[in-house]
Write a protein that holds these residues in place. Structure first.
Motif, PDB file in Angstrom:
ATOM      1  N   LEU A 274       5.754  24.886   8.242  1.00  0.00           N
ATOM      2  CA  LEU A 274       4.448  24.776   7.601  1.00  0.00           C
ATOM      3  C   LEU A 274       3.999  23.318   7.535  1.00  0.00           C
ATOM      4  O   LEU A 274       2.810  23.011   7.721  1.00  0.00           O
ATOM      5  N   LEU A 275       4.928  22.412   7.298  1.00  0.00           N
ATOM      6  CA  LEU A 275       4.602  20.994   7.192  1.00  0.00           C
ATOM      7  C   LEU A 275       3.991  20.452   8.482  1.00  0.00           C
ATOM      8  O   LEU A 275       3.135  19.562   8.436  1.00  0.00           O
ATOM      9  N   THR A 276       4.378  20.985   9.632  1.00  0.00           N
ATOM     10  CA  THR A 276       3.820  20.485  10.896  1.00  0.00           C
ATOM     11  C   THR A 276       2.325  20.758  11.008  1.00  0.00           C
ATOM     12  O   THR A 276       1.633  20.107  11.801  1.00  0.00           O
ATOM     13  N   LEU A 277       1.818  21.736  10.231  1.00  0.00           N
ATOM     14  CA  LEU A 277       0.389  22.040  10.291  1.00  0.00           C
ATOM     15  C   LEU A 277      -0.449  20.974   9.590  1.00  0.00           C
ATOM     16  O   LEU A 277      -1.665  20.926   9.758  1.00  0.00           O
ATOM     17  N   ALA A 278       0.205  20.106   8.813  1.00  0.00           N
ATOM     18  CA  ALA A 278      -0.507  19.009   8.158  1.00  0.00           C
ATOM     19  C   ALA A 278      -0.954  17.956   9.159  1.00  0.00           C
ATOM     20  O   ALA A 278      -1.903  17.210   8.899  1.00  0.00           O
ATOM     21  N   ASP A 279      -0.240  17.871  10.293  1.00  0.00           N
ATOM     22  CA  ASP A 279      -0.587  16.854  11.289  1.00  0.00           C
ATOM     23  C   ASP A 279       0.011  17.164  12.646  1.00  0.00           C
ATOM     24  O   ASP A 279      -0.686  17.513  13.598  1.00  0.00           O
ATOM     25  N   VAL A 280       1.332  17.060  12.784  1.00  0.00           N
ATOM     26  CA  VAL A 280       1.941  16.893  14.098  1.00  0.00           C
ATOM     27  C   VAL A 280       1.695  18.069  15.043  1.00  0.00           C
ATOM     28  O   VAL A 280       1.358  17.865  16.208  1.00  0.00           O
ATOM     29  N   PHE A 281       1.859  19.311  14.578  1.00  0.00           N
ATOM     30  CA  PHE A 281       1.611  20.415  15.499  1.00  0.00           C
ATOM     31  C   PHE A 281       0.121  20.597  15.749  1.00  0.00           C
ATOM     32  O   PHE A 281      -0.303  20.858  16.884  1.00  0.00           O
ATOM     33  N   GLY A 282      -0.693  20.413  14.709  1.00  0.00           N
ATOM     34  CA  GLY A 282      -2.140  20.492  14.916  1.00  0.00           C
ATOM     35  C   GLY A 282      -2.631  19.424  15.872  1.00  0.00           C
ATOM     36  O   GLY A 282      -3.563  19.650  16.652  1.00  0.00           O
ATOM     37  N   THR A 283      -1.984  18.257  15.864  1.00  0.00           N
ATOM     38  CA  THR A 283      -2.361  17.188  16.782  1.00  0.00           C
ATOM     39  C   THR A 283      -1.959  17.525  18.214  1.00  0.00           C
ATOM     40  O   THR A 283      -2.730  17.309  19.161  1.00  0.00           O
ATOM     41  N   GLY A 284      -0.750  18.059  18.398  1.00  0.00           N
ATOM     42  CA  GLY A 284      -0.349  18.513  19.730  1.00  0.00           C
ATOM     43  C   GLY A 284      -1.274  19.603  20.250  1.00  0.00           C
ATOM     44  O   GLY A 284      -1.642  19.636  21.438  1.00  0.00           O
TER      45      GLY A 284
ATOM     46  N   ALA B  73       0.828  -1.201   0.000  1.00  0.00           N
ATOM     47  CA  ALA B  73       0.000   0.000   0.000  1.00  0.00           C
ATOM     48  C   ALA B  73       0.866   1.257   0.000  1.00  0.00           C
ATOM     49  O   ALA B  73       1.950   1.275   0.584  1.00  0.00           O
ATOM     50  N   ARG B  74       0.362   2.278  -0.637  1.00  0.00           N
ATOM     51  CA  ARG B  74       1.023   3.577  -0.583  1.00  0.00           C
ATOM     52  C   ARG B  74       0.891   4.128   0.836  1.00  0.00           C
ATOM     53  O   ARG B  74      -0.098   3.857   1.533  1.00  0.00           O
ATOM     54  N   ILE B  75       1.877   4.894   1.258  1.00  0.00           N
ATOM     55  CA  ILE B  75       1.904   5.327   2.653  1.00  0.00           C
ATOM     56  C   ILE B  75       2.350   6.791   2.759  1.00  0.00           C
ATOM     57  O   ILE B  75       2.964   7.336   1.851  1.00  0.00           O
ATOM     58  N   GLY B  76       2.028   7.391   3.881  1.00  0.00           N
ATOM     59  CA  GLY B  76       2.369   8.786   4.159  1.00  0.00           C
ATOM     60  C   GLY B  76       1.130   9.663   4.125  1.00  0.00           C
ATOM     61  O   GLY B  76       0.254   9.501   3.261  1.00  0.00           O
ATOM     62  N   HIS B  77       1.020  10.592   5.074  1.00  0.00           N
ATOM     63  CA  HIS B  77      -0.188  11.416   5.144  1.00  0.00           C
ATOM     64  C   HIS B  77       0.076  12.879   5.510  1.00  0.00           C
ATOM     65  O   HIS B  77      -0.853  13.598   5.864  1.00  0.00           O
ATOM     66  N   GLU B  78       1.330  13.323   5.427  1.00  0.00           N
ATOM     67  CA  GLU B  78       1.648  14.712   5.735  1.00  0.00           C
ATOM     68  C   GLU B  78       2.440  15.302   4.571  1.00  0.00           C
ATOM     69  O   GLU B  78       3.493  14.780   4.232  1.00  0.00           O
ATOM     70  N   PHE B  79       1.925  16.386   3.970  1.00  0.00           N
ATOM     71  CA  PHE B  79       2.672  16.983   2.870  1.00  0.00           C
ATOM     72  C   PHE B  79       2.285  18.443   2.655  1.00  0.00           C
ATOM     73  O   PHE B  79       1.187  18.879   3.025  1.00  0.00           O
ATOM     74  N   VAL B  80       3.219  19.168   2.078  1.00  0.00           N
ATOM     75  CA  VAL B  80       2.983  20.511   1.551  1.00  0.00           C
ATOM     76  C   VAL B  80       3.528  20.517   0.138  1.00  0.00           C
ATOM     77  O   VAL B  80       4.406  19.716  -0.216  1.00  0.00           O
ATOM     78  N   GLY B  81       3.018  21.412  -0.699  1.00  0.00           N
ATOM     79  CA  GLY B  81       3.492  21.422  -2.068  1.00  0.00           C
ATOM     80  C   GLY B  81       2.913  22.546  -2.884  1.00  0.00           C
ATOM     81  O   GLY B  81       2.288  23.475  -2.358  1.00  0.00           O
ATOM     82  N   ILE B  82       3.116  22.454  -4.198  1.00  0.00           N
ATOM     83  CA  ILE B  82       2.680  23.483  -5.140  1.00  0.00           C
ATOM     84  C   ILE B  82       1.637  22.884  -6.077  1.00  0.00           C
ATOM     85  O   ILE B  82       1.836  21.802  -6.639  1.00  0.00           O
ATOM     86  N   VAL B  83       0.536  23.590  -6.243  1.00  0.00           N
ATOM     87  CA  VAL B  83      -0.562  23.108  -7.078  1.00  0.00           C
ATOM     88  C   VAL B  83      -0.138  23.136  -8.543  1.00  0.00           C
ATOM     89  O   VAL B  83       0.254  24.179  -9.072  1.00  0.00           O
ATOM     90  N   GLU B  84      -0.243  21.979  -9.186  1.00  0.00           N
ATOM     91  CA  GLU B  84       0.135  21.868 -10.603  1.00  0.00           C
ATOM     92  C   GLU B  84      -1.068  22.024 -11.526  1.00  0.00           C
ATOM     93  O   GLU B  84      -0.970  22.609 -12.605  1.00  0.00           O
TER      94      GLU B  84
END
Length: 349
Positions: free
Chosen positions: A151-161, A55-66
């Motif tokens: 900014l990446l922490t807002l995808a999960d880890v800091f928002g979870t804390g 299975a594909r894995i990973g659930h935290e990301f930031v990026g640029i809209v293509e």
């Protein structure tokens, strides 16, 4: 493109896979700038949660809209965006009530969207976001490279804390104990400090994590566990215990630690992904009046509040990333976290 696939215990691979395409009209294709490994990913890596098929894995990301679908109106090509660890529409009753993790059209990275289409894992070069206008948050401009980890922490880890602290009712002057010194626990320390906690105890046995915890606002460190740890925490608060305890691990032992450390009438905020069978002792809670609240953090609901302070540099939660690797070395990223050689690993495609 290339992405990460998990095959089983201790087996993650960097593979060539099909690049996603627009499907729903309301979706977007995002080129990933940064992703990371989460502590919850380790449950499958360690074999605690069985992997039934690759299975594909990973659930935290930031990026640029293509690219974007025909009905997308809020997100534009070229935007730098933050994606929460799930896909949501931000319009249903649950989203409006503040719990986007219960969106009526929820979808999961590496799983399926609301309509049954495949969703790419975040540990890859491109991701299709089914509800672009709901899930994605565009930053005020293009961030510097130094700002990206924060900014990446807002995808999960800091928002979870932050969810742990909010669930436990942390406010100005609160006394707090944090169970867990991983990235979420350290984020919870920072979140409690931001909300005005007067005293914050971090339960940690690792010097590097203790040091970062102090930088984030911890005033005290307790290294003991079990009965000895509970006694040590309570001793810091006149033998009674703190107002709030933030449980950021998810095991039976960590929940017990949290419940028995709180003062009578105190509150436990729990965000550790459950593993090892934690259960609530109802009679104990009845006798102590300790409350329990928390769960899967609705981080999308918190991004708008937290982003301005991250953007202006007054809040730097990205310090939890203490190792950066190219995506091609994702197997080493998992091993480093599994072996506690890293708090949290940032991946760059």
């Amino acid at each position: 493109m290339h992405a990460t696939t998990i095959y089983g215990k201790n087996d993650v691979r960097y593979e060539e896979v099909p690049k996603p395409e627009l499907i729903t009209g309301g979706d977007a294709i995002v080129k990933v700038v940064a992703a990371c490994v989460c502590g919850s990913d380790l449950w499958r890596y360690r074999g605690i949660t069985p992997v039934k098929h690759p299975a594909r894995i990973g659930h935290e990301f930031v990026g640029i809209v293509e690219s974007v679908g025909d009905t997308v109106s809020k997100i534009n090509v070229g935007d730098f965006v933050i994606a929460p660890f799930y896909d949501c529409d931000m319009t249903c009753v649950n989203c409006r009530n503040g719990f986007t993790t219960s969106c009526l059209e929820i979808g999961w990275w590496g799983g399926k969207d609301h309509w049954g289409n495949d969703m790419q894992g975040a540990q890859g070069e491109y991701v299709r976001v089914p509800h672009a206008d709901g899930s994605l948050v565009a930053t005020p401009g293009q961030p510097s490279a130094e700002l990206v980890p924060h900014l990446l922490t807002l995808a999960d880890v800091f928002g979870t804390g932050h969810h742990a602290a909010v669930s436990a009712g942390v406010k100005q002057g609160s006394t707090v104990a944090v169970v867990g010194d991983g990235a979420v626990g350290l984020s919870a320390v920072l979140a409690a400090k931001r909300l005005g906690a007067a005293r914050i105890v971090l339960m940690s046995r690792h010097e590097d994590r203790q040091n970062l915890g102090r930088d984030f606002g911890a005033t005290d460190i307790v290294e003991q566990r079990g009965d000895e740890g509970i006694a040590a925490v309570k001793a810091l608060f006149d033998g009674v215990g703190p107002d709030a305890v933030l449980e950021c691990v998810g095991t039976k032992e960590s929940m017990d630690q949290a419940l028995r450390s709180a003062r009578p009438g105190g509150q436990v905020g729990f965000v550790g992904v459950p593993s090892g069978g934690p259960e609530l002792p109802v009679r104990q809670l009845f006798d102590s009046n300790v409350g329990v609240r928390g769960g899967m953090a609705p981080v999308r609901n918190y991004i708008d509040e937290l982003l301005p302070e991250v953007w202006n540099g007054s809040l730097k939660p990205g310090r939890v990333f203490d190792l950066e690797l190219p995506l091609s070395e994702v197997a080493e990223a998992y091993a480093a976290m599994d072996e506690r050689r890293a708090i949290k690993v940032l991946l760059k495609p």
